[in-house]
Structure formats: C-alpha cells, structure tokens
Design a protein around this motif. Structure first.
Motif, PDB file in Angstrom:
ATOM      1  N   ALA A 139       6.831  13.914  -0.494  1.00 17.06           N
ATOM      2  CA  ALA A 139       7.041  15.209   0.173  1.00 17.06           C
ATOM      3  C   ALA A 139       8.175  15.169   1.197  1.00 17.06           C
ATOM      4  CB  ALA A 139       5.742  15.668   0.835  1.00 17.06           C
ATOM      5  N   ASN A 140       8.332  14.060   1.926  1.00 17.90           N
ATOM      6  CA  ASN A 140       9.421  14.013   2.924  1.00 17.90           C
ATOM      7  C   ASN A 140      10.702  13.373   2.371  1.00 17.90           C
ATOM      8  OD1 ASN A 140       8.755  11.344   2.824  1.00 17.90           O
ATOM      9  ND2 ASN A 140       8.446  11.080   5.030  1.00 17.90           N
ATOM     10  N   HIS A 141      10.688  13.124   1.073  1.00 18.69           N
ATOM     11  CA  HIS A 141      11.880  12.619   0.362  1.00 18.69           C
ATOM     12  C   HIS A 141      12.523  11.399   1.014  1.00 18.69           C
ATOM     13  CE1 HIS A 141      11.564  16.177  -2.110  1.00 18.69           C
ATOM     14  NE2 HIS A 141      11.552  16.923  -1.011  1.00 18.69           N
ATOM     15  N   ASP A 142      11.693  10.447   1.448  1.00 20.52           N
ATOM     16  CA  ASP A 142      12.273   9.211   1.983  1.00 20.52           C
ATOM     17  C   ASP A 142      12.224   8.082   0.958  1.00 20.52           C
ATOM     18  OD1 ASP A 142       9.603   8.624   1.930  1.00 20.52           O
ATOM     19  OD2 ASP A 142       9.505   7.860   3.990  1.00 20.52           O
ATOM     20  N   GLY A 143      11.882   8.413  -0.275  1.00 24.60           N
ATOM     21  CA  GLY A 143      11.903   7.396  -1.326  1.00 24.60           C
ATOM     22  C   GLY A 143      10.636   6.555  -1.413  1.00 24.60           C
ATOM     23  N   ILE A 144       9.686   6.841  -0.518  1.00 25.30           N
ATOM     24  CA  ILE A 144       8.436   6.077  -0.502  1.00 25.30           C
ATOM     25  C   ILE A 144       7.270   7.054  -0.594  1.00 25.30           C
ATOM     26  CG2 ILE A 144       6.948   4.595   0.947  1.00 25.30           C
ATOM     27  CD1 ILE A 144       9.401   3.102   0.316  1.00 25.30           C
ATOM     28  N   VAL A 145       6.307   6.762  -1.450  1.00 25.30           N
ATOM     29  CA  VAL A 145       5.100   7.588  -1.476  1.00 25.30           C
ATOM     30  C   VAL A 145       3.990   6.851  -0.741  1.00 25.30           C
ATOM     31  CG1 VAL A 145       3.232   8.406  -2.977  1.00 25.30           C
ATOM     32  CG2 VAL A 145       5.602   9.004  -3.499  1.00 25.30           C
ATOM     33  N   LYS A 165      10.818  12.508 -12.030  1.00 23.63           N
ATOM     34  CA  LYS A 165      10.984  13.871 -11.531  1.00 23.63           C
ATOM     35  C   LYS A 165       9.833  14.239 -10.583  1.00 23.63           C
ATOM     36  CE  LYS A 165      12.132  18.399 -13.509  1.00 23.63           C
ATOM     37  NZ  LYS A 165      11.062  19.358 -13.329  1.00 23.63           N
ATOM     38  N   GLU A 166       8.622  13.935 -11.033  1.00 22.93           N
ATOM     39  CA  GLU A 166       7.440  14.281 -10.229  1.00 22.93           C
ATOM     40  C   GLU A 166       7.447  13.511  -8.903  1.00 22.93           C
ATOM     41  OE1 GLU A 166       5.777  16.661 -11.479  1.00 22.93           O
ATOM     42  OE2 GLU A 166       3.914  16.743 -10.319  1.00 22.93           O
ATOM     43  N   PHE A 167       7.833  12.247  -8.971  1.00 25.66           N
ATOM     44  CA  PHE A 167       7.874  11.413  -7.768  1.00 25.66           C
ATOM     45  C   PHE A 167       8.884  11.974  -6.775  1.00 25.66           C
ATOM     46  CE2 PHE A 167       9.409   7.982  -5.097  1.00 25.66           C
ATOM     47  CZ  PHE A 167       8.324   7.140  -4.890  1.00 25.66           C
ATOM     48  N   GLU A 168      10.094  12.217  -7.266  1.00 26.32           N
ATOM     49  CA  GLU A 168      11.174  12.615  -6.354  1.00 26.32           C
ATOM     50  C   GLU A 168      11.028  14.049  -5.851  1.00 26.32           C
ATOM     51  OE1 GLU A 168      14.575  11.725  -8.778  1.00 26.32           O
ATOM     52  OE2 GLU A 168      14.775   9.698  -7.928  1.00 26.32           O
ATOM     53  N   GLU A 169      10.595  14.932  -6.760  1.00 25.00           N
ATOM     54  CA  GLU A 169      10.594  16.344  -6.370  1.00 25.00           C
ATOM     55  C   GLU A 169       9.305  16.798  -5.718  1.00 25.00           C
ATOM     56  OE1 GLU A 169      11.781  18.659  -9.735  1.00 25.00           O
ATOM     57  OE2 GLU A 169      13.664  17.543  -9.967  1.00 25.00           O
ATOM     58  N   VAL A 170       8.204  16.168  -6.078  1.00 26.55           N
ATOM     59  CA  VAL A 170       6.925  16.689  -5.577  1.00 26.55           C
ATOM     60  C   VAL A 170       6.124  15.693  -4.729  1.00 26.55           C
ATOM     61  CG1 VAL A 170       4.886  18.033  -6.195  1.00 26.55           C
ATOM     62  CG2 VAL A 170       6.849  17.999  -7.755  1.00 26.55           C
ATOM     63  N   ILE A 171       5.827  14.539  -5.278  1.00 31.54           N
ATOM     64  CA  ILE A 171       4.868  13.659  -4.580  1.00 31.54           C
ATOM     65  C   ILE A 171       5.440  13.153  -3.265  1.00 31.54           C
ATOM     66  CG2 ILE A 171       3.266  11.747  -4.824  1.00 31.54           C
ATOM     67  CD1 ILE A 171       3.700  11.840  -7.833  1.00 31.54           C
ATOM     68  N   LYS A 198       0.801  -1.230   0.000  1.00 29.66           N
ATOM     69  CA  LYS A 198       0.000   0.000   0.000  1.00 29.66           C
ATOM     70  C   LYS A 198       0.832   1.277   0.000  1.00 29.66           C
ATOM     71  CE  LYS A 198      -4.324  -1.875   1.520  1.00 29.66           C
ATOM     72  NZ  LYS A 198      -4.354  -3.117   2.280  1.00 29.66           N
ATOM     73  N   LYS A 199       2.078   1.157  -0.410  1.00 28.51           N
ATOM     74  CA  LYS A 199       2.943   2.315  -0.597  1.00 28.51           C
ATOM     75  C   LYS A 199       3.609   2.160  -1.954  1.00 28.51           C
ATOM     76  CE  LYS A 199       3.896   2.434   4.284  1.00 28.51           C
ATOM     77  NZ  LYS A 199       4.710   1.814   5.302  1.00 28.51           N
ATOM     78  N   LEU A 200       4.087   3.279  -2.488  1.00 30.15           N
ATOM     79  CA  LEU A 200       4.722   3.191  -3.795  1.00 30.15           C
ATOM     80  C   LEU A 200       6.200   3.556  -3.718  1.00 30.15           C
ATOM     81  CD1 LEU A 200       1.986   4.879  -6.030  1.00 30.15           C
ATOM     82  CD2 LEU A 200       2.339   2.439  -5.624  1.00 30.15           C
ATOM     83  N   THR A 201       7.014   2.679  -4.278  1.00 34.98           N
ATOM     84  CA  THR A 201       8.422   3.025  -4.468  1.00 34.98           C
ATOM     85  C   THR A 201       8.546   3.706  -5.822  1.00 34.98           C
ATOM     86  OG1 THR A 201       8.809   0.936  -5.568  1.00 34.98           O
ATOM     87  CG2 THR A 201       9.226   0.996  -3.192  1.00 34.98           C
ATOM     88  N   LEU A 202       9.712   4.314  -6.050  1.00 32.32           N
ATOM     89  CA  LEU A 202       9.926   4.955  -7.344  1.00 32.32           C
ATOM     90  C   LEU A 202       9.722   3.947  -8.474  1.00 32.32           C
ATOM     91  CD1 LEU A 202      10.801   7.343  -9.108  1.00 32.32           C
ATOM     92  CD2 LEU A 202      13.172   6.606  -8.787  1.00 32.32           C
TER      93      LEU A 202
END
Ligand SMILES: [Ca+2]
Ligand SMILES: [Ca+2]
Ligand SMILES: [Ca+2]
Ligand SMILES: [Ca+2]
Length: 356
Positions: A286-292, A278-284, A245-249
């Motif tokens: 948000a806390n830049h831990d590599g997991i959305v 780009k969208e994943f890393e820079e925006v979505i 239930k989480k997304l990696t890059l």
C-alpha cells in the motif's frame, strides 16, 4: 493456475502432458499446512464440512498463498454464484444480470457508480459470511453429536482421522489410552497445523474447547481479527525466504519451493508471475516501498475493508467502462457478462480474457 487457463493457453495435443506434469509439481509445491486437504471439489462431504477450506469466498488470497482468481465474481454475485454456471441458458443469465444491475443502481440513474458498486460488494461479502455461518452450524453439529455445545481437540482429532479413513473407535480408544496413533508423516503435519489453528481459535479462557462461534473462526478466519492475523502469519511464513517476516516482490512472486524445475515449467508460469507482480506492486504494497509487511497483507485480505471494496469497485468499472465515463451502464455490463459472472451471453460473445 487453473486447469481452464492451462487448457486455453496450449494446443490440445501437448497440453495434456503439460497439465499432468504441472499438477504433479503443483501438488508437491504446496506448503505443508492444509495442502493435503486442498481440493476444490471435495469428494467427501464430511471432509468439506470439518476441515478449514483453502479457498474462502470473498477473500483475496487462498490459504496456500495463491491469488483468488474468482474474487471479483464472488463479490459481484454473492450467494447466487452457482446460478451463473457455464451451462445455464444465456437468456436467463441476461435477465438475471439485468436484475442485478437494477439492484446495484440504488439511485436509479441507470448507471453504476463506484460508490454504488462498493456498497454492493460489501453486501455480497456479507452474504458469503452468512453462508459460512449457516454451513458452520451443520459442521459443528457433525463434530458435536452429543450437542453440549463444546468440542475438545481430541474429539475433533478423532473426527478428522475418521474422515481420512482411520477407524473412529480405534483412534478414540488409542487417544484415551495415550497410545501412538501411527499416522503417516503427511497426516501428522496436517494434524499439527490444525492443532495450532485450533488453539488459536480458542478464546480465553484457554480450555481447549471450541464452541460454535470459535469453531466458525477455526473454519473461517476471515471475519475474526485475531484469526485473520493468524492466517496472514501462516501465509508469510510459507513465502518468506529470509525469515524477516516481510515479503519482497521476489519472495512473493517466486513459486513455492520445488515448483519450477525447468525452463518449460517456468514459461507456463509467466502469467502467474505477471499477475502476482501487478497485485504486489499496485495493491498489496500500500505505501509502495517495495516491501509487504504483515499489516499491509492483513489490510489487503480483510474482506470487510471498505477501502479495498472501493478499489475493487473502481477496478471492475474500469474493465468494462467502454465509453470511459467512470460509471457502468447496462450495455457495458451485458457486454462484459463473462467478466462479471463467469458466463458468456450469446449476443456479446466477446472474449474479455484476451484483454485482461
Ligand atoms: Ca446509479
Ligand atoms: Ca522476507
Ligand atoms: Ca509496504
Ligand atoms: Ca460507462
């Protein structure tokens, strides 16, 4: 990936073959929910009216998980989007763009600040929503002909199947007598996904009846917190490969299953991957831990999120800010007309797509 982008990337002689190939794969690759109904320019008005659209104006992701390519134009132009089609006269567009500029520039200092752009984006987003409310009135009337203000799932199901070419009376009879509807597998899948959504849009008490407001959130989940969560869940479900239930890059950038079967197709999609990364890393993320997480995706997709609007405003300014003073002057906006409105002005025939 849009047709326009494919055309611009490949010489005409080979592009046709690739376009056909790509579209054949693209159709297969779409997740089951709503995929059968995805159509940017629906032929049938009725389809358009009663089915939840895949693309929502002013929302960053489409229902099938694709990035909304027109997002910044949508939030810059609001309900006047159609006025800037590619055929309209450059002189008129120039005039309209100047009018917009003076409206965005609320303190009349002849430049647009990030704050001014942010406020403008929020206003235009609201316009899209009001448009949806208006259209929903018509759609709701189409499925509630007796006008009692409530529609059951069965009534909706009949209308949906009728729009797919089934005989409306026959289907209604069969449902009444609880008989098998004999629909094909694809239609059945769409029906199930619609049913999930229908129940989700039904506010307590759960009577399976939708009123006009509930039907609005059925068609337009973007402005209801509960439905926005539901939409995010669906998107994550379609992209999440390990089921946590989480997304990696890699989950976010990999094409939906079955899309890239050979290297050529993969190369066509390099742009697609680059933009998503780009969208994943820079925006979505948000806390830049590599997991959305679902929460991050929900924040990202929320059209009423002021922080997102400010970010978008800064990004739009950065694209056209040639003198790098962090604001947009009229000259800059005219120069980048194609970026802001989708249509070129004659005097400023510069191709910003090369750069972005
Ligand atoms: Ca200003
Ligand atoms: Ca995962
Ligand atoms: Ca994160
Ligand atoms: Ca500037």
């Amino acid at each position: 990936m849009t047709l326009r982008r494919i055309w611009s990337k490949w010489p005409n002689s080979i592009s046709l073959v690739l376009v056909v190939l790509f579209f054949a794969m693209d159709i297969q690759a779409r997740p089951a929910n709503m995929s059968a109904n995805r159509d940017k320019k629906p032929n049938s008005k009725e389809d358009n009216e009663i089915l939840p659209p895949d693309h929502l104006n002013g929302v960053k992701l489409e229902m099938d998980g694709h990035l909304n390519k027109d997002f910044h134009q949508e939030v810059f132009l609001g309900k006047d989007m159609e006025e800037f089609d590619e055929d309209s006269e450059p002189r008129k567009n120039r005039k309209k763009l100047i009018e917009i500029f003076s409206k965005v520039d609320t303190n009349v200092d002849r430049s647009i600040s990030a704050k001014e752009m942010q406020r403008w984006i929020m206003e235009k987003t609201e316009e899209h929503f009001q448009q949806a409310v208006k259209e929903n009135k018509i759609s709701f009337h189409a499925i509630d002909p007796d006008g009692d203000g409530h529609v059951t799932w069965d009534e909706y199901r009949v209308k949906f199947l009728a729009s797919k070419g089934f005989d409306e009376k026959e289907v209604a009879e069969k449902i009444k007598r609880n008989e098998d509807l004999k629909v094909d597998e694809e239609t059945q899948e769409v029906l199930e996904s619609l049913k999930d959504r229908w129940f989700q849009a039904d506010n307590p008490p759960a009577d399976q009846l939708l009123n006009e407001d509930e039907f609005l959130s059925f068609l337009h989940p973007e402005h209801s917190r509960g439905m926005l969560k539901y939409m995010v869940k669906e998107i994550v479900r379609d992209l999440d490969q390990d089921g946590n239930k989480k997304l990696t890059l890699s989950e976010f950038i990999s094409l939906p299953m079955g899309t890239a079967e050979n290297q050529e197709a993969q190369d066509i999609d390099d742009d697609w991957v680059r933009e998503r990364k780009k969208e994943f890393e820079e925006v979505i993320d948000a806390n830049h831990d590599g997991i959305v997480t679902m929460e991050e995706l929900e924040e990202y997709m929320d059209p009423m999120n002021e922080y997102n609007a400010l970010n978008e405003a800064k990004q739009m300014i950065a694209v056209a800010d040639e003198n790098q003073n962090h604001t947009l002057e009229l000259e800059e906006i005219l120069r980048y007309s194609e970026y802001f409105t989708g249509s070129k002005l004659m005097d400023y025939a510069r191709n910003v797509h090369e750069e972005f």
